[in-house]
Motif scaffolding. Sequence first.
Motif, PDB file in Angstrom:
ATOM      1  N   ARG A   8       4.152   8.139   7.413  1.00  0.00           N
ATOM      2  CA  ARG A   8       3.002   8.783   8.028  1.00  0.00           C
ATOM      3  C   ARG A   8       1.711   8.169   7.516  1.00  0.00           C
ATOM      4  N   HIS A   9       1.772   7.646   6.321  1.00  0.00           N
ATOM      5  CA  HIS A   9       0.598   7.074   5.700  1.00  0.00           C
ATOM      6  C   HIS A   9       0.486   5.605   6.044  1.00  0.00           C
ATOM      7  N   SER A  10      -0.712   5.088   5.909  1.00  0.00           N
ATOM      8  CA  SER A  10      -0.942   3.697   6.264  1.00  0.00           C
ATOM      9  C   SER A  10      -0.045   2.762   5.486  1.00  0.00           C
ATOM     10  N   SER A  11       0.475   1.728   6.185  1.00  0.00           N
ATOM     11  CA  SER A  11       1.398   0.804   5.549  1.00  0.00           C
ATOM     12  C   SER A  11       0.783   0.135   4.347  1.00  0.00           C
ATOM     13  N   ALA A  12       1.558   0.094   3.277  1.00  0.00           N
ATOM     14  CA  ALA A  12       1.126  -0.548   2.038  1.00  0.00           C
ATOM     15  C   ALA A  12      -0.179   0.032   1.552  1.00  0.00           C
ATOM     16  N   SER A  13      -0.347   1.328   1.721  1.00  0.00           N
ATOM     17  CA  SER A  13      -1.550   2.000   1.279  1.00  0.00           C
ATOM     18  C   SER A  13      -1.175   3.222   0.482  1.00  0.00           C
ATOM     19  N   PRO A  14      -2.053   3.688  -0.416  1.00  0.00           N
ATOM     20  CA  PRO A  14      -1.736   4.863  -1.194  1.00  0.00           C
ATOM     21  C   PRO A  14      -1.803   6.113  -0.357  1.00  0.00           C
ATOM     22  N   VAL A  15      -1.068   7.111  -0.759  1.00  0.00           N
ATOM     23  CA  VAL A  15      -1.039   8.370  -0.056  1.00  0.00           C
ATOM     24  C   VAL A  15      -2.166   9.240  -0.577  1.00  0.00           C
ATOM     25  N   ASP A  27      -3.185   6.922  -6.475  1.00  0.00           N
ATOM     26  CA  ASP A  27      -2.406   5.917  -7.189  1.00  0.00           C
ATOM     27  C   ASP A  27      -1.002   5.753  -6.623  1.00  0.00           C
ATOM     28  N   ILE A  28      -0.724   6.442  -5.519  1.00  0.00           N
ATOM     29  CA  ILE A  28       0.602   6.368  -4.909  1.00  0.00           C
ATOM     30  C   ILE A  28       0.623   5.265  -3.853  1.00  0.00           C
ATOM     31  N   LEU A  29       1.597   4.398  -3.969  1.00  0.00           N
ATOM     32  CA  LEU A  29       1.757   3.275  -3.050  1.00  0.00           C
ATOM     33  C   LEU A  29       2.953   3.518  -2.139  1.00  0.00           C
ATOM     34  N   THR A  30       2.776   3.252  -0.854  1.00  0.00           N
ATOM     35  CA  THR A  30       3.894   3.272   0.092  1.00  0.00           C
ATOM     36  C   THR A  30       4.113   1.851   0.570  1.00  0.00           C
ATOM     37  N   LEU A  31       5.265   1.296   0.264  1.00  0.00           N
ATOM     38  CA  LEU A  31       5.547  -0.098   0.596  1.00  0.00           C
ATOM     39  C   LEU A  31       6.820  -0.172   1.438  1.00  0.00           C
ATOM     40  N   ARG A  32       6.697  -0.790   2.603  1.00  0.00           N
ATOM     41  CA  ARG A  32       7.826  -0.892   3.541  1.00  0.00           C
ATOM     42  C   ARG A  32       8.363  -2.315   3.569  1.00  0.00           C
ATOM     43  N   ALA A  33       9.648  -2.431   3.877  1.00  0.00           N
ATOM     44  CA  ALA A  33      10.291  -3.738   3.975  1.00  0.00           C
ATOM     45  C   ALA A  33      11.288  -3.725   5.121  1.00  0.00           C
ATOM     46  N   LEU A  34      11.504  -4.902   5.683  1.00  0.00           N
ATOM     47  CA  LEU A  34      12.437  -5.052   6.790  1.00  0.00           C
ATOM     48  C   LEU A  34      13.790  -5.498   6.243  1.00  0.00           C
ATOM     49  N   ARG A  74      16.367  -2.544  10.221  1.00  0.00           N
ATOM     50  CA  ARG A  74      15.869  -1.211   9.907  1.00  0.00           C
ATOM     51  C   ARG A  74      14.733  -1.339   8.886  1.00  0.00           C
ATOM     52  N   VAL A  75      14.002  -0.261   8.696  1.00  0.00           N
ATOM     53  CA  VAL A  75      12.854  -0.303   7.792  1.00  0.00           C
ATOM     54  C   VAL A  75      13.131   0.516   6.537  1.00  0.00           C
ATOM     55  N   LEU A  76      12.981  -0.127   5.394  1.00  0.00           N
ATOM     56  CA  LEU A  76      13.092   0.543   4.096  1.00  0.00           C
ATOM     57  C   LEU A  76      11.698   0.965   3.666  1.00  0.00           C
ATOM     58  N   THR A  77      11.539   2.208   3.241  1.00  0.00           N
ATOM     59  CA  THR A  77      10.245   2.704   2.778  1.00  0.00           C
ATOM     60  C   THR A  77      10.394   3.281   1.375  1.00  0.00           C
ATOM     61  N   VAL A  78       9.524   2.849   0.484  1.00  0.00           N
ATOM     62  CA  VAL A  78       9.530   3.341  -0.897  1.00  0.00           C
ATOM     63  C   VAL A  78       8.118   3.786  -1.268  1.00  0.00           C
ATOM     64  N   SER A  79       7.993   5.000  -1.812  1.00  0.00           N
ATOM     65  CA  SER A  79       6.693   5.543  -2.221  1.00  0.00           C
ATOM     66  C   SER A  79       6.735   6.004  -3.667  1.00  0.00           C
ATOM     67  N   GLY A  80       5.674   5.702  -4.398  1.00  0.00           N
ATOM     68  CA  GLY A  80       5.569   6.124  -5.792  1.00  0.00           C
ATOM     69  C   GLY A  80       4.454   5.372  -6.477  1.00  0.00           C
ATOM     70  N   SER A  81       4.409   5.420  -7.789  1.00  0.00           N
ATOM     71  CA  SER A  81       3.425   4.635  -8.518  1.00  0.00           C
ATOM     72  C   SER A  81       3.769   3.157  -8.356  1.00  0.00           C
ATOM     73  N   VAL A  82       2.816   2.283  -8.625  1.00  0.00           N
ATOM     74  CA  VAL A  82       3.056   0.851  -8.479  1.00  0.00           C
ATOM     75  C   VAL A  82       4.254   0.419  -9.318  1.00  0.00           C
ATOM     76  N   ARG A 117      11.662  -8.993   2.706  1.00  0.00           N
ATOM     77  CA  ARG A 117      10.581  -9.134   3.690  1.00  0.00           C
ATOM     78  C   ARG A 117       9.718  -7.878   3.684  1.00  0.00           C
ATOM     79  N   LEU A 118       8.560  -7.962   3.057  1.00  0.00           N
ATOM     80  CA  LEU A 118       7.647  -6.831   2.980  1.00  0.00           C
ATOM     81  C   LEU A 118       6.817  -6.743   4.256  1.00  0.00           C
ATOM     82  N   LEU A 119       6.528  -5.515   4.676  1.00  0.00           N
ATOM     83  CA  LEU A 119       5.675  -5.280   5.840  1.00  0.00           C
ATOM     84  C   LEU A 119       4.279  -4.922   5.330  1.00  0.00           C
ATOM     85  N   ILE A 120       3.314  -5.782   5.623  1.00  0.00           N
ATOM     86  CA  ILE A 120       1.957  -5.611   5.110  1.00  0.00           C
ATOM     87  C   ILE A 120       0.970  -5.550   6.264  1.00  0.00           C
ATOM     88  N   SER A 121       0.016  -4.635   6.178  1.00  0.00           N
ATOM     89  CA  SER A 121      -1.015  -4.516   7.205  1.00  0.00           C
ATOM     90  C   SER A 121      -1.794  -5.820   7.349  1.00  0.00           C
TER      91      SER A 121
END
Length: 339
Positions: A8-15, A27-34, A74-82, A117-121
């Motif tokens: 829901r939050h912007s890709s590769a952006s903190p929540v 300080d929370i990062l959401t990082l997606r990968a293919l 498919r898309v892997l999503t991981v959220s947490g501190s850096v 493969r990271l998905l970056i804005s």
Amino acid sequence: MSAEQPARHSSASPVGSPSPSPSSAQDILTLRALVNTKEAGVIIGKQGKNVADLREQAHVRAGVSKVTPGVHERVLTVSGSVESVAKAYTQIITQLVTSNPHPIPISSSSTRHTSIRLLISHNLMGTIIGRSGLKIKTIQELSGARMVASKEMLPQSTERIVEVQGSPEAIGRAIEEIGKCLLEDWERGAGTVPFYPGAGTSEERSSFRRSTNGYAPGPTSSRRSNGDMMRRGSSPPSPHSPSTQQQPTNLRTQNISIPSDMVGCIIGRNGSKITEIRRLSGSKISIAKMPHDDTNERMFTIVGTPEANEKALFLLYNQLESEKERRVGREQQQQESQE
């Protein structure tokens, strides 16, 4: 847990809120990968054991998007501190290397190598690459990993791929450095349209043409991108509108940067194309007269409902992709004529 929730939050952006006031959520990062379907199976594990262990051991939120029939990614999503996100990706990549009897031979050393493969804005790529590529070179030197950034945005999205190659440990170090860069400049990720594998099929494009209420593909319809600002009011609805009581009051503002040499193709002759985009999307779109910094990019400000803004972004980037293809074709013709 599916990837749609943290996305829901912007890709590769903190929540968190775009407010400049201090907040631990910033300080929370959401990082997606293919990942492909086989890799997704390894990440999830039998009855979800691997992903459950990952959440507990790395202290992150993690999930993989649902299977789309006929689509092998498919898309892997991981959220947490850096640090936690980097640890989680290191653990994930270690699992993938262990499950693969023939890892990619990126180096001649005995260390097993692979890639992610990271998905970056698109708007955040400059933050990672840096001026004259200095930042990406520094990250590679510090981590020992190799990074390859794609030049084109993925279909129907404003994300690009950054492939990180190396040992699991090197990739983890690179992801930590990437995460730090993204958090420092997270506001530029506002308005990101996430990539979803399978988007862009003829059926979906047909559905888009038939839509009259704004383009909102799947789970992105409820997504609130970082940097969006809730406006307390909106312009008064037309008294002739049959749905006056249902007019939206929660308009949002999103900013995107467009290379100055591409602005003309979006505006069109006598403003015809930007007028059409405004009409089809229902969003108000204003364009800065001058570049906002030394990147020579001009700021587009989009104001509307989430669905209207989603459609406006889709139309804007569609126009950009069409122009890129036209220019590539023209260059090829020129080269052929010279030969």
